[in-house]
Write a protein that holds these residues in place. Sequence first.
Motif, PDB file in Angstrom:
ATOM      1  N   UNK A 173       1.604   7.063  -6.762  1.00 13.21           N
ATOM      2  CA  UNK A 173       0.241   7.391  -7.163  1.00 13.21           C
ATOM      3  C   UNK A 173       0.153   8.026  -8.548  1.00 13.21           C
ATOM      4  N   UNK A 174       1.099   8.889  -8.935  1.00 14.60           N
ATOM      5  CA  UNK A 174       0.964   9.457 -10.284  1.00 14.60           C
ATOM      6  C   UNK A 174       1.066   8.379 -11.377  1.00 14.60           C
ATOM      7  N   UNK A 175       2.008   7.450 -11.216  1.00  8.83           N
ATOM      8  CA  UNK A 175       2.156   6.385 -12.208  1.00  8.83           C
ATOM      9  C   UNK A 175       0.930   5.480 -12.220  1.00  8.83           C
ATOM     10  N   UNK A 176       0.400   5.161 -11.055  1.00 10.22           N
ATOM     11  CA  UNK A 176      -0.800   4.312 -10.974  1.00 10.22           C
ATOM     12  C   UNK A 176      -1.971   4.996 -11.680  1.00 10.22           C
ATOM     13  N   UNK A 177      -2.153   6.290 -11.424  1.00  9.47           N
ATOM     14  CA  UNK A 177      -3.232   7.025 -12.093  1.00  9.47           C
ATOM     15  C   UNK A 177      -3.001   7.109 -13.599  1.00  9.47           C
ATOM     16  N   UNK A 178      -1.760   7.316 -14.002  1.00  3.53           N
ATOM     17  CA  UNK A 178      -1.444   7.364 -15.432  1.00  3.53           C
ATOM     18  C   UNK A 178      -1.743   6.053 -16.124  1.00  3.53           C
ATOM     19  N   UNK A 209       0.838  -1.209   0.000  1.00  6.33           N
ATOM     20  CA  UNK A 209       0.000   0.000   0.000  1.00  6.33           C
ATOM     21  C   UNK A 209       0.868   1.252   0.000  1.00  6.33           C
ATOM     22  N   UNK A 210       1.919   1.253   0.806  1.00  7.36           N
ATOM     23  CA  UNK A 210       2.832   2.407   0.840  1.00  7.36           C
ATOM     24  C   UNK A 210       3.545   2.583  -0.499  1.00  7.36           C
ATOM     25  N   UNK A 211       3.953   1.476  -1.096  1.00  2.00           N
ATOM     26  CA  UNK A 211       4.633   1.549  -2.397  1.00  2.00           C
ATOM     27  C   UNK A 211       3.703   2.120  -3.467  1.00  2.00           C
ATOM     28  N   UNK A 212       2.466   1.681  -3.466  1.00  5.29           N
ATOM     29  CA  UNK A 212       1.487   2.205  -4.428  1.00  5.29           C
ATOM     30  C   UNK A 212       1.202   3.676  -4.143  1.00  5.29           C
TER      31      UNK A 212
END
Length: 182
Positions: free
Chosen positions: A12-17, A5-8
């Motif tokens: 967060x910008x890459x996950x959203x992208x 969870x901390x890694x994600x």
Amino acid sequence: MPRLVRAIARRWPAVLGLAFAAFNLATDDPHSITGALLVLATTAYVVIAALVRPRWSWPVLGILVVVVVTARLVSSGPVVELAAMSAIVVGAIAVGAVRGTFSLPGPYRWQPFAAVGSMALGLGALRLSPEAGRVPIAAGLIGHGVWDLVHWRRHEVVSRSLSEWCGALDLTLGLGVLLLTL
């Protein structure tokens, strides 16, 4: 689990992208080649560079999204959208030239050239069939993804979070469009 969870959360910008790219690929109209995301990203970068305000990255992107959505609502094709973005790019290049922004070292000096090149790809793709037009759009998105990586590594021009988001989006979308074209 908390470590994941901390890694994600850190990325967060890459996950959203990635999520936004997946959404666009899943809902894309195969007969449309507007190259809106390529033009939007390019416009955002040159505006932020001209203003020399990396902290304004997300607000500038938000305003440009409103411009694109408005252009789509008042028009039945990409012409109004691309004309609006082109006008903004020309204005930003003029402002940056007057302020001397594009004589700064590093990525600042390349912003006008990157903007004009990306806009040319977006506009040139309109002259091709939808299938053929996807190839320069995909190449432009992948190229902009590399450009995002340069900005992320150097922590210049735009905020690091925007360059991370944009890089994940551009590379994923560019490769996805290319794979869908082949």
